[in-house]
Design a protein around this motif. Structure first.
Motif, PDB file in Angstrom:
ATOM      1  N   ALA A 331       0.754  -1.192  -0.021  1.00  0.00           N
ATOM      2  CA  ALA A 331      -0.052  -0.194  -0.102  1.00  0.00           C
ATOM      3  C   ALA A 331       0.732   1.189   0.000  1.00  0.00           C
ATOM      4  O   ALA A 331       0.467   2.144  -0.615  1.00  0.00           O
ATOM      5  N   MET A 332       1.933   1.331   0.785  1.00  0.00           N
ATOM      6  CA  MET A 332       2.736   2.391   0.923  1.00  0.00           C
ATOM      7  C   MET A 332       3.595   2.647  -0.487  1.00  0.00           C
ATOM      8  O   MET A 332       3.658   3.880  -0.919  1.00  0.00           O
ATOM      9  N   ASP A 333       3.831   1.500  -1.166  1.00  0.00           N
ATOM     10  CA  ASP A 333       4.597   1.731  -2.444  1.00  0.00           C
ATOM     11  C   ASP A 333       3.592   2.362  -3.622  1.00  0.00           C
ATOM     12  O   ASP A 333       4.004   3.107  -4.252  1.00  0.00           O
ATOM     13  N   ARG A 334       2.253   1.976  -3.556  1.00  0.00           N
ATOM     14  CA  ARG A 334       1.504   2.397  -4.527  1.00  0.00           C
ATOM     15  C   ARG A 334       1.015   3.867  -4.214  1.00  0.00           C
ATOM     16  O   ARG A 334       0.820   4.680  -5.083  1.00  0.00           O
ATOM     17  N   ALA A 335       1.119   4.440  -2.922  1.00  0.00           N
ATOM     18  CA  ALA A 335       0.773   5.723  -2.538  1.00  0.00           C
ATOM     19  C   ALA A 335       1.888   6.831  -2.859  1.00  0.00           C
ATOM     20  O   ALA A 335       1.826   7.951  -2.677  1.00  0.00           O
ATOM     21  N   LYS A 336       2.872   6.374  -3.330  1.00  0.00           N
ATOM     22  CA  LYS A 336       4.212   7.100  -3.581  1.00  0.00           C
ATOM     23  C   LYS A 336       3.797   8.003  -4.613  1.00  0.00           C
ATOM     24  O   LYS A 336       4.174   9.313  -4.716  1.00  0.00           O
ATOM     25  N   LYS A 337       2.931   7.873  -5.509  1.00  0.00           N
ATOM     26  CA  LYS A 337       2.490   8.788  -6.661  1.00  0.00           C
ATOM     27  C   LYS A 337       1.180   9.438  -6.395  1.00  0.00           C
ATOM     28  O   LYS A 337       0.665  10.062  -7.404  1.00  0.00           O
ATOM     29  N   GLY A 338       0.634   9.373  -5.176  1.00  0.00           N
ATOM     30  CA  GLY A 338      -0.685  10.017  -5.061  1.00  0.00           C
ATOM     31  C   GLY A 338      -0.887  10.627  -3.650  1.00  0.00           C
ATOM     32  O   GLY A 338       0.098  10.857  -3.055  1.00  0.00           O
ATOM     33  N   ASN A 339      -1.937  10.980  -3.270  1.00  0.00           N
ATOM     34  CA  ASN A 339      -2.200  11.625  -1.778  1.00  0.00           C
ATOM     35  C   ASN A 339      -2.005  10.419  -0.819  1.00  0.00           C
ATOM     36  O   ASN A 339      -2.896   9.407  -0.756  1.00  0.00           O
ATOM     37  N   GLN A 340      -1.098  10.478  -0.106  1.00  0.00           N
ATOM     38  CA  GLN A 340      -0.439   9.544   0.611  1.00  0.00           C
ATOM     39  C   GLN A 340      -1.736   9.104   1.997  1.00  0.00           C
ATOM     40  O   GLN A 340      -1.891   7.898   2.099  1.00  0.00           O
ATOM     41  N   GLY A 341      -2.464  10.278   2.314  1.00  0.00           N
ATOM     42  CA  GLY A 341      -3.355  10.060   3.350  1.00  0.00           C
ATOM     43  C   GLY A 341      -4.634   9.118   2.548  1.00  0.00           C
ATOM     44  O   GLY A 341      -5.234   8.458   3.421  1.00  0.00           O
ATOM     45  N   GLU A 342      -5.014   9.573   1.162  1.00  0.00           N
ATOM     46  CA  GLU A 342      -5.910   9.011   0.600  1.00  0.00           C
ATOM     47  C   GLU A 342      -5.673   7.425   0.505  1.00  0.00           C
ATOM     48  O   GLU A 342      -6.615   6.623   0.799  1.00  0.00           O
ATOM     49  N   TYR A 343      -4.483   7.100   0.100  1.00  0.00           N
ATOM     50  CA  TYR A 343      -4.159   5.688  -0.162  1.00  0.00           C
ATOM     51  C   TYR A 343      -4.032   4.897   1.379  1.00  0.00           C
ATOM     52  O   TYR A 343      -4.767   3.733   1.359  1.00  0.00           O
ATOM     53  N   MET A 344      -3.625   5.490   2.118  1.00  0.00           N
ATOM     54  CA  MET A 344      -3.402   4.730   3.493  1.00  0.00           C
ATOM     55  C   MET A 344      -4.821   4.437   4.204  1.00  0.00           C
ATOM     56  O   MET A 344      -5.079   3.842   4.894  1.00  0.00           O
ATOM     57  N   ALA A 345      -5.719   5.636   3.801  1.00  0.00           N
ATOM     58  CA  ALA A 345      -6.986   5.525   4.678  1.00  0.00           C
ATOM     59  C   ALA A 345      -7.820   4.548   3.981  1.00  0.00           C
ATOM     60  O   ALA A 345      -8.534   3.810   4.772  1.00  0.00           O
ATOM     61  N   LEU A 346      -7.641   4.385   2.532  1.00  0.00           N
ATOM     62  CA  LEU A 346      -8.326   3.508   1.855  1.00  0.00           C
ATOM     63  C   LEU A 346      -7.983   1.973   2.294  1.00  0.00           C
ATOM     64  O   LEU A 346      -8.644   0.939   2.536  1.00  0.00           O
ATOM     65  N   TYR A 347      -6.571   1.955   2.579  1.00  0.00           N
ATOM     66  CA  TYR A 347      -5.864   0.544   2.885  1.00  0.00           C
ATOM     67  C   TYR A 347      -6.597   0.039   4.511  1.00  0.00           C
ATOM     68  O   TYR A 347      -6.983  -0.781   4.778  1.00  0.00           O
ATOM     69  N   ALA A 348      -6.873   1.327   5.332  1.00  0.00           N
ATOM     70  CA  ALA A 348      -7.232   1.165   6.566  1.00  0.00           C
ATOM     71  C   ALA A 348      -8.838   0.798   6.442  1.00  0.00           C
ATOM     72  O   ALA A 348      -9.316  -0.112   7.186  1.00  0.00           O
ATOM     73  N   ILE A 349      -9.716   1.307   5.579  1.00  0.00           N
ATOM     74  CA  ILE A 349     -10.868   1.173   5.330  1.00  0.00           C
ATOM     75  C   ILE A 349     -11.429  -0.129   5.137  1.00  0.00           C
ATOM     76  O   ILE A 349     -12.394  -0.672   5.562  1.00  0.00           O
ATOM     77  N   ALA A 350     -10.443  -0.769   4.172  1.00  0.00           N
ATOM     78  CA  ALA A 350     -10.466  -2.150   3.799  1.00  0.00           C
ATOM     79  C   ALA A 350     -10.889  -2.901   5.160  1.00  0.00           C
ATOM     80  O   ALA A 350     -11.871  -3.834   5.227  1.00  0.00           O
ATOM     81  N   PHE A 351     -10.053  -2.831   6.081  1.00  0.00           N
ATOM     82  CA  PHE A 351     -10.188  -3.496   7.318  1.00  0.00           C
ATOM     83  C   PHE A 351     -11.257  -3.016   8.202  1.00  0.00           C
ATOM     84  O   PHE A 351     -11.879  -3.809   8.817  1.00  0.00           O
ATOM     85  N   SER A 352     -11.684  -1.787   7.987  1.00  0.00           N
ATOM     86  CA  SER A 352     -12.646  -1.456   8.793  1.00  0.00           C
ATOM     87  C   SER A 352     -13.843  -2.071   8.239  1.00  0.00           C
ATOM     88  O   SER A 352     -14.907  -2.194   8.678  1.00  0.00           O
ATOM     89  N   ILE A 353     -14.420  -2.007   7.049  1.00  0.00           N
ATOM     90  CA  ILE A 353     -15.254  -2.664   6.023  1.00  0.00           C
ATOM     91  C   ILE A 353     -15.412  -4.169   6.613  1.00  0.00           C
ATOM     92  O   ILE A 353     -16.725  -4.796   7.023  1.00  0.00           O
ATOM     93  N   ALA A 354     -14.328  -4.661   6.914  1.00  0.00           N
ATOM     94  CA  ALA A 354     -14.117  -6.129   7.391  1.00  0.00           C
ATOM     95  C   ALA A 354     -14.882  -6.211   8.742  1.00  0.00           C
ATOM     96  O   ALA A 354     -15.444  -7.131   9.195  1.00  0.00           O
ATOM     97  N   HIS A 355     -14.571  -5.010   9.715  1.00  0.00           N
ATOM     98  CA  HIS A 355     -15.049  -5.137  10.910  1.00  0.00           C
ATOM     99  C   HIS A 355     -16.669  -5.047  10.926  1.00  0.00           C
ATOM    100  O   HIS A 355     -17.242  -5.613  11.661  1.00  0.00           O
ATOM    101  N   ILE A 356     -17.383  -4.218   9.943  1.00  0.00           N
ATOM    102  CA  ILE A 356     -18.686  -4.227   9.612  1.00  0.00           C
ATOM    103  C   ILE A 356     -19.400  -5.320   9.354  1.00  0.00           C
ATOM    104  O   ILE A 356     -20.465  -5.744   9.914  1.00  0.00           O
ATOM    105  N   PHE A 357     -18.792  -5.992   8.535  1.00  0.00           N
ATOM    106  CA  PHE A 357     -19.358  -7.308   8.109  1.00  0.00           C
ATOM    107  C   PHE A 357     -18.803  -8.538   8.761  1.00  0.00           C
ATOM    108  O   PHE A 357     -19.532  -9.658   8.969  1.00  0.00           O
TER     109      PHE A 357
END
Length: 417
Positions: A331-357
């Motif tokens: 995830a950090m490698d993919r975030a090099k060319k983007g908004n790092q907060g957005e990339y890492m937030a989506l990575y965290a959200i993936a596990f947050s969605i896992a918490h929901i379901f």
């Protein structure tokens, strides 16, 4: 023996001072995180909620995590990781202490949702902080060091939590959890001066790529969501399985969960250091970790022997020990060319969605289908996760070959000119 010790110590060399401080802060925070592993037991045993009610409460937990991770990513890109970490830790401590005074279904859903909104805004911020403070070659090991701090704290936390429950009751968990968050805040303020982080906070990427347009990253997020659903069963349905199917006490459950953290603390850094020097790609290693985690559920249905619980825990432990550091690094490698907060937030959200379901689904299934059928279904989800990671590896290889072809064509055109 001395050679083994020297090799072990060498795996920690080269990491920055700030990464070590972040690890200490994480350890202090995680050492007090005793509520979460015992939350399903607290809600059913102490507050008298039905398992179906607990399932919805855990969904509120996951929904708050989604909102918190998204908000943390936005705030990190806007005001910087330092401010987000400080305010998140301090407010989380106060909210965790307050959570023990809620005793109705509606109030606990709302309270847990708010706790997770505040608590999980910390996650994108610390990922960006790690990226800022780590040299490129050390990022996977920096993430691994943070995980070691988490798991060292987690190995002590549940075991200590079991004794706290046995001696003074569940209320003590909330006090310890809240106070350790506040202590972690004080350490953060003392050791990481905001003036020294200002330049790092202000680093911006010109023409950043949106994470939502990164197809490979979206496939990766889908696989991590499934992996999260599988993995999180060990923190909601599994404690109930230990208690109801194998009649373990809270102390025994705490020790079994604590074994997970201790093994990771001892073995993860050397294993990650070794795997970094092999020919395996990050996607291959994530795939192998997901496969081991899936197998940890398969073995539970093979026998009623109580020792199988230890075998299952070992498979899950080595699975997460491989999957999580390399997924973080990916995830950090993919975030090099983007908004790092957005990339890492989506990575965290993936596990947050896992918490929901994940929690809700698992708890509902054990109530309606029983433990054995639930483990078969969870294994099926792990298999889908493995397939997605295999597909991700193929997709990245195709993209890499296409990029190489374009470069070769451009070089030929230059030669002709």
């Amino acid at each position: 023996m001395q050679t083994l010790w020297n090799n072990y110590v060498n795996t920690f060399k080269g990491l920055s001072r700030e990464v070590w401080w972040l690890s200490l802060i994480t350890f202090i925070n995680r050492a007090g995180t005793m509520v979460i592993p015992f939350l399903s037991l607290y809600l059913t045993k102490s507050l008298g909620f039905a398992v179906s009610d607990v399932a919805w409460i855990m969904s509120a937990f996951g929904l708050g995590s989604v909102v918190g991770s998204w908000l943390g990513g936005k705030l990190t890109d806007k005001i910087g990781f330092y401010k987000v970490m400080v305010h998140s830790l301090l407010a989380t401590g106060v909210l965790f202490i307050s959570l023990q005074f809620l005793n109705t279904f509606a109030s606990f859903c709302i309270g847990l949702f708010l706790v997770m909104v505040v608590a999980d805004s910390f996650r994108p911020a610390i990922f960006v902080a790690l990226s800022a403070y780590s040299k490129p070659k050390n990022k996977t090991r920096s993430v691994t060091l943070i995980r070691l701090a988490i798991n060292l704290g987690f190995s002590a936390g549940p075991a200590l939590g079991g004794f706290i429950i046995a001696s003074i009751g569940y209320g003590g968990l909330f006090w310890v959890d809240g106070l350790t968050c506040i202590v972690a805040t004080m350490v953060l303020i003392y050791v990481l001066n905001p003036k020294s982080t200002r330049q790092l906070n202000e680093v911006k990427i010109l023409n950043p790529r949106s994470a939502y347009s990164d197809k490979a990253f979206i496939i990766f997020l889908l696989s991590m969501t499934l992996f999260g659903i599988v993995f999180l069963q060990y923190f909601s349905t599994m404690p109930i399985y230990y208690k109801d199917a194998h009649f373990l006490t809270e102390v025994e459950i705490g020790i079994l969960l604590g074994m997970n953290g201790f093994i990771i603390f001892v073995f993860e850094m050397p294993i990650i250091k070794w795997l970094e020097n092999t020919r395996f790609t990050k996607t291959n290693l994530m795939l192998f970790g997901a496969l081991l985690t899936g197998l940890s559920f398969v073995v539970l249905n093979l026998t009623s022997w109580i020792g199988i619980l230890v075998i299952g825990m070992l498979l899950m432990t080595f699975g997460e020990m491989i999957a999580f550091p390399f997924s973080n690094a990916f995830a950090m490698d993919r975030a090099k060319k983007g908004n790092q907060g957005e990339y890492m937030a989506l990575y965290a959200i993936a596990f947050s969605i896992a918490h929901i379901f994940g929690h809700n689904m698992g708890l509902q299934m054990i109530g309606k289908l029983g433990f054995d059928n639930t483990w078969f279904i969870i294994t099926g989800l792990a298999a889908v996760c493995v397939f997605l990671l295999f597909f991700l590896g193929r997709f990245l290889n195709i993209k890499k070959k296409q990029k190489q072809s374009v470069v070769e064509v451009e070089e030929e055109e230059i030669l002709w000119i």
